[in-house]
Design an enzyme around this catalytic site. Sequence first.
Site, PDB file in Angstrom:
ATOM      1  N   LYS A  81      -2.541   2.164  -1.714  1.00 44.60           N
ATOM      2  CA  LYS A  81      -2.934   1.754  -3.060  1.00 44.60           C
ATOM      3  C   LYS A  81      -3.159   2.780  -4.030  1.00 44.60           C
ATOM      4  O   LYS A  81      -3.315   4.180  -3.418  1.00 44.60           O
ATOM      5  CB  LYS A  81      -4.321   0.733  -2.972  1.00 44.60           C
ATOM      6  CG  LYS A  81      -4.075  -0.655  -2.445  1.00 44.60           C
ATOM      7  CD  LYS A  81      -5.434  -1.022  -2.640  1.00 44.60           C
ATOM      8  CE  LYS A  81      -5.541  -2.669  -2.222  1.00 44.60           C
ATOM      9  NZ  LYS A  81      -4.448  -3.415  -3.056  1.00 44.60           N
ATOM     10  N   ASP A 104      -9.408  -2.103   2.487  1.00 41.76           N
ATOM     11  CA  ASP A 104      -8.081  -2.254   2.408  1.00 41.76           C
ATOM     12  C   ASP A 104      -7.463  -1.224   1.532  1.00 41.76           C
ATOM     13  O   ASP A 104      -7.589  -0.855   0.203  1.00 41.76           O
ATOM     14  CB  ASP A 104      -7.869  -3.545   1.356  1.00 41.76           C
ATOM     15  CG  ASP A 104      -6.398  -3.731   1.225  1.00 41.76           C
ATOM     16  OD1 ASP A 104      -5.677  -3.189   1.791  1.00 41.76           O
ATOM     17  OD2 ASP A 104      -5.878  -4.810   0.426  1.00 41.76           O
ATOM     18  N   LYS A 135     -11.268 -14.282   4.884  1.00 40.84           N
ATOM     19  CA  LYS A 135     -10.615 -12.714   4.864  1.00 40.84           C
ATOM     20  C   LYS A 135     -11.673 -11.759   5.175  1.00 40.84           C
ATOM     21  O   LYS A 135     -12.475 -11.545   4.226  1.00 40.84           O
ATOM     22  CB  LYS A 135      -9.768 -12.536   3.859  1.00 40.84           C
ATOM     23  CG  LYS A 135      -9.113 -11.076   3.801  1.00 40.84           C
ATOM     24  CD  LYS A 135      -8.413 -11.097   2.470  1.00 40.84           C
ATOM     25  CE  LYS A 135      -7.934  -9.552   2.382  1.00 40.84           C
ATOM     26  NZ  LYS A 135      -7.057  -9.550   1.168  1.00 40.84           N
ATOM     27  N   ASP A 171     -13.004  -6.301   0.212  1.00 43.95           N
ATOM     28  CA  ASP A 171     -11.963  -7.231   0.592  1.00 43.95           C
ATOM     29  C   ASP A 171     -12.525  -8.116   1.858  1.00 43.95           C
ATOM     30  O   ASP A 171     -11.559  -8.904   2.269  1.00 43.95           O
ATOM     31  CB  ASP A 171     -10.817  -6.367   1.070  1.00 43.95           C
ATOM     32  CG  ASP A 171      -9.518  -7.062   0.580  1.00 43.95           C
ATOM     33  OD1 ASP A 171      -9.504  -8.147   0.036  1.00 43.95           O
ATOM     34  OD2 ASP A 171      -8.597  -6.510   1.209  1.00 43.95           O
ATOM     35  N   ARG A 187      -2.972 -12.082   4.240  1.00 48.34           N
ATOM     36  CA  ARG A 187      -2.110 -13.442   4.700  1.00 48.34           C
ATOM     37  C   ARG A 187      -1.895 -13.002   5.962  1.00 48.34           C
ATOM     38  O   ARG A 187      -1.526 -14.012   6.753  1.00 48.34           O
ATOM     39  CB  ARG A 187      -1.005 -13.324   3.610  1.00 48.34           C
ATOM     40  CG  ARG A 187       0.118 -12.528   3.839  1.00 48.34           C
ATOM     41  CD  ARG A 187       0.710 -12.490   2.481  1.00 48.34           C
ATOM     42  NE  ARG A 187       0.294 -12.013   1.351  1.00 48.34           N
ATOM     43  CZ  ARG A 187       0.810 -11.821   0.113  1.00 48.34           C
ATOM     44  NH1 ARG A 187       2.172 -12.408  -0.101  1.00 48.34           N
ATOM     45  NH2 ARG A 187       0.384 -11.417  -1.072  1.00 48.34           N
ATOM     46  N   ASP A 245       0.391  -3.794   2.295  1.00 48.25           N
ATOM     47  CA  ASP A 245      -0.752  -4.056   1.186  1.00 48.25           C
ATOM     48  C   ASP A 245      -0.798  -5.503   1.080  1.00 48.25           C
ATOM     49  O   ASP A 245      -1.625  -6.117   0.807  1.00 48.25           O
ATOM     50  CB  ASP A 245      -0.364  -3.354  -0.056  1.00 48.25           C
ATOM     51  CG  ASP A 245      -1.818  -3.382  -0.980  1.00 48.25           C
ATOM     52  OD1 ASP A 245      -2.963  -3.540  -0.161  1.00 48.25           O
ATOM     53  OD2 ASP A 245      -1.974  -3.078  -1.939  1.00 48.25           O
ATOM     54  N   GLU A 271      -1.766  -7.651   3.635  1.00 50.35           N
ATOM     55  CA  GLU A 271      -2.306  -7.778   4.902  1.00 50.35           C
ATOM     56  C   GLU A 271      -3.328  -8.905   4.968  1.00 50.35           C
ATOM     57  O   GLU A 271      -3.198  -9.454   6.157  1.00 50.35           O
ATOM     58  CB  GLU A 271      -3.261  -6.397   5.191  1.00 50.35           C
ATOM     59  CG  GLU A 271      -4.604  -6.501   4.645  1.00 50.35           C
ATOM     60  CD  GLU A 271      -4.648  -6.596   3.219  1.00 50.35           C
ATOM     61  OE1 GLU A 271      -3.791  -6.020   2.632  1.00 50.35           O
ATOM     62  OE2 GLU A 271      -5.843  -6.762   2.679  1.00 50.35           O
TER      63      GLU A 271
HETATM   64  N1  BES Z   1      -7.105  -7.209  -1.179  1.00 41.33           N
HETATM   65  C1  BES Z   1      -5.913  -7.239  -2.067  1.00 41.33           C
HETATM   66  C2  BES Z   1      -6.057  -8.150  -3.361  1.00 41.33           C
HETATM   67  C3  BES Z   1      -7.121  -7.529  -4.253  1.00 41.33           C
HETATM   68  C4  BES Z   1      -6.868  -7.022  -5.352  1.00 41.33           C
HETATM   69  C5  BES Z   1      -8.487  -7.881  -3.982  1.00 41.33           C
HETATM   70  C6  BES Z   1      -7.536  -6.648  -6.289  1.00 41.33           C
HETATM   71  C7  BES Z   1      -9.652  -7.806  -5.315  1.00 41.33           C
HETATM   72  C8  BES Z   1      -8.853  -6.972  -6.170  1.00 41.33           C
HETATM   73  C9  BES Z   1      -4.664  -7.509  -1.516  1.00 41.33           C
HETATM   74  O1  BES Z   1      -4.873  -7.338   0.245  1.00 41.33           O
HETATM   75  C10 BES Z   1      -3.359  -7.003  -1.869  1.00 41.33           C
HETATM   76  O2  BES Z   1      -3.516  -5.857  -1.706  1.00 41.33           O
HETATM   77  N2  BES Z   1      -2.810  -7.908  -2.490  1.00 41.33           N
HETATM   78  C11 BES Z   1      -1.373  -7.115  -2.940  1.00 41.33           C
HETATM   79  C12 BES Z   1      -0.166  -8.092  -2.614  1.00 41.33           C
HETATM   80  C13 BES Z   1       0.979  -7.669  -3.150  1.00 41.33           C
HETATM   81  C14 BES Z   1       1.379  -6.532  -2.042  1.00 41.33           C
HETATM   82  C15 BES Z   1       2.249  -8.671  -2.743  1.00 41.33           C
HETATM   83  C16 BES Z   1      -1.718  -7.322  -4.521  1.00 41.33           C
HETATM   84  O3  BES Z   1      -2.220  -8.417  -5.151  1.00 41.33           O
HETATM   85  O4  BES Z   1      -1.148  -6.369  -5.211  1.00 41.33           O
HETATM   86 ZN    ZN Z   2      -6.584  -7.005   1.085  1.00 42.15          ZN
HETATM   87 MN    MN Z   3      -4.020  -5.408   0.392  1.00 44.30          MN
END
Ligand code: BES
Ligand code: ZN
Ligand code: MN
Length: 486
Positions: free
Chosen positions: A270, A263, A258, A281, A344, A340, A342
């Site tokens: 966020k 992000d 990834k 990220d 996947r 968010d 993204e």
């Molecule tokens: N990049 C984030 C995940 C992440 C969070 C990585 C904290 C490192 C530290 C990912 O893109 C994300 O935002 N995931 C969301 C998914 C949700 C919207 C279903 C999450 O984990 O909140």
């Molecule tokens: Zn992310």
């Molecule tokens: Mn995200």
Amino acid sequence: MDVQSLTAATQDYSKLVTDAMVVIVPPETSAWRLPAAVRKLIDDAVDQGDLALKAGRTLYAHRPSGLKVPRLVIAVAADGGGKAWRKALGAAFGHLKGSGAERAALVWAGAGEPDAAMAEAAVCVAQDAVYVYRHTKPSAAEAPKWTRLDLVCGEAAQADVDAGLTRGRAIAAGSTLAREVANRPGNHCTPSMLADHARELAKERGLKVEVLDRKDIEKLGMGAFLAVAQGSEEPPRFIVLRYQGAGKKDAPTVLVGKGITFDTGGISIKPSAEMDEMKFDMGGAASVLGTFRAIAELKPKINVVGLIPTCENMPDGRAIKPGDVVTSMSGKTIEILNTDAEGRLILCDALTYAERFKPAAVIDIATLTGAIIIGLGFQHAGLFSPDDTLADALLQAGRTSHDTAWRMPLDEEYDEGLKSHFADIPNIGARAGGAITAAKFLQRFTGKYRWAHLDVAGVAFRSGAAKGGTGRPVPLLTHYLLGQAG
Ligand code: BES
Ligand code: ZN
Ligand code: MN
């Protein structure tokens, strides 16, 4: 850090001539093999209450009497295990990096000779200790004077130790590359710059690289990847790296990283606190580059393909909105319920692209969910795979390299939330078990090969005082690939 093996002419280390001697002792004194002068010094320190024989404790002595060396660092390892060895080394090297020593000798004072695993660990821990990020911080502390480590061993153990050192050097260089790339700020590590890193690595190490731009990505029909990229002024890139160590027809292992270089969350933005950490990220992508760096040096007899979809996730007038439906490269339509989620979206198209290589296995590496941090903390990466053999090999590679993963479930019941009124699949499932539902989303795109997913959100970087990329899971991936080469 230059690490070499050193066979001492005698077992009497009191005659060792170097800038610093690092002695790792186990807590049970009966197993010690030490020069009398060192033993006396430790006994006295223990008596005086200055050294407890407990894991990770250290003692520094300047110009210790009875020895030729001007500096002595003692560190206690809990047992003969690899974890204790690494912990003791980390503590000992902490003393060295701030010292005037340029060269140090490392002595294991417990039973038996150092082996390959201990040698590999010595390189990795030493490299880790001296790493300093300076690319955008010229004022960062001066590089440690310490640049050379000699691992003392008997002649009979030297071949084994040297094999471990060779592996260690490659893995340490790969981890350092991954850290360095991950640490670069979002404005210094854009998708194009990440592609430049890949090109540079390929040029230096004799790898093949291809960088696809937006037009190429459009032609491939990667609608999910493009949907994330459309909210950013920075153009997306799709990086394809190739390492060929086996016959042309040998099925390759495909690593998918990834590569979200920043992000923000997009329109589902966020919170501001700690948002800077979302420059990490692209940790999965960085670990793919680092692993290629390592295998290009070790040259295992396998073929490996690296795929890195890379773009920014930004809010913008053109950005995707919750409810938007896009068509992925697989043909499946996706309802974007949360912009968010993204990672996947960019990964699913890379997973479809991976099919063309008729891979032996596909492993994706992604800082995919905050939920994996809630589940596993910062210790283990989350490992997801429906394939027990593949999962076991990855878990084992993690244990061997002390870069561990923990297996997570993929029962079909977790799929139930992945239903959309307006598309084949939504990009988010149930919040409960969020790391698993994210993996279930990816699994929908992986029917044609053996697949594993590593959620490295908790291990690819650290927050707080030690903020920065860790280089994980380069050691795990490298060991896995070495294992595949037999
Ligand atoms: N990049 C984030 C995940 C992440 C969070 C990585 C904290 C490192 C530290 C990912 O893109 C994300 O935002 N995931 C969301 C998914 C949700 C919207 C279903 C999450 O984990 O909140
Ligand atoms: Zn992310
Ligand atoms: Mn995200």
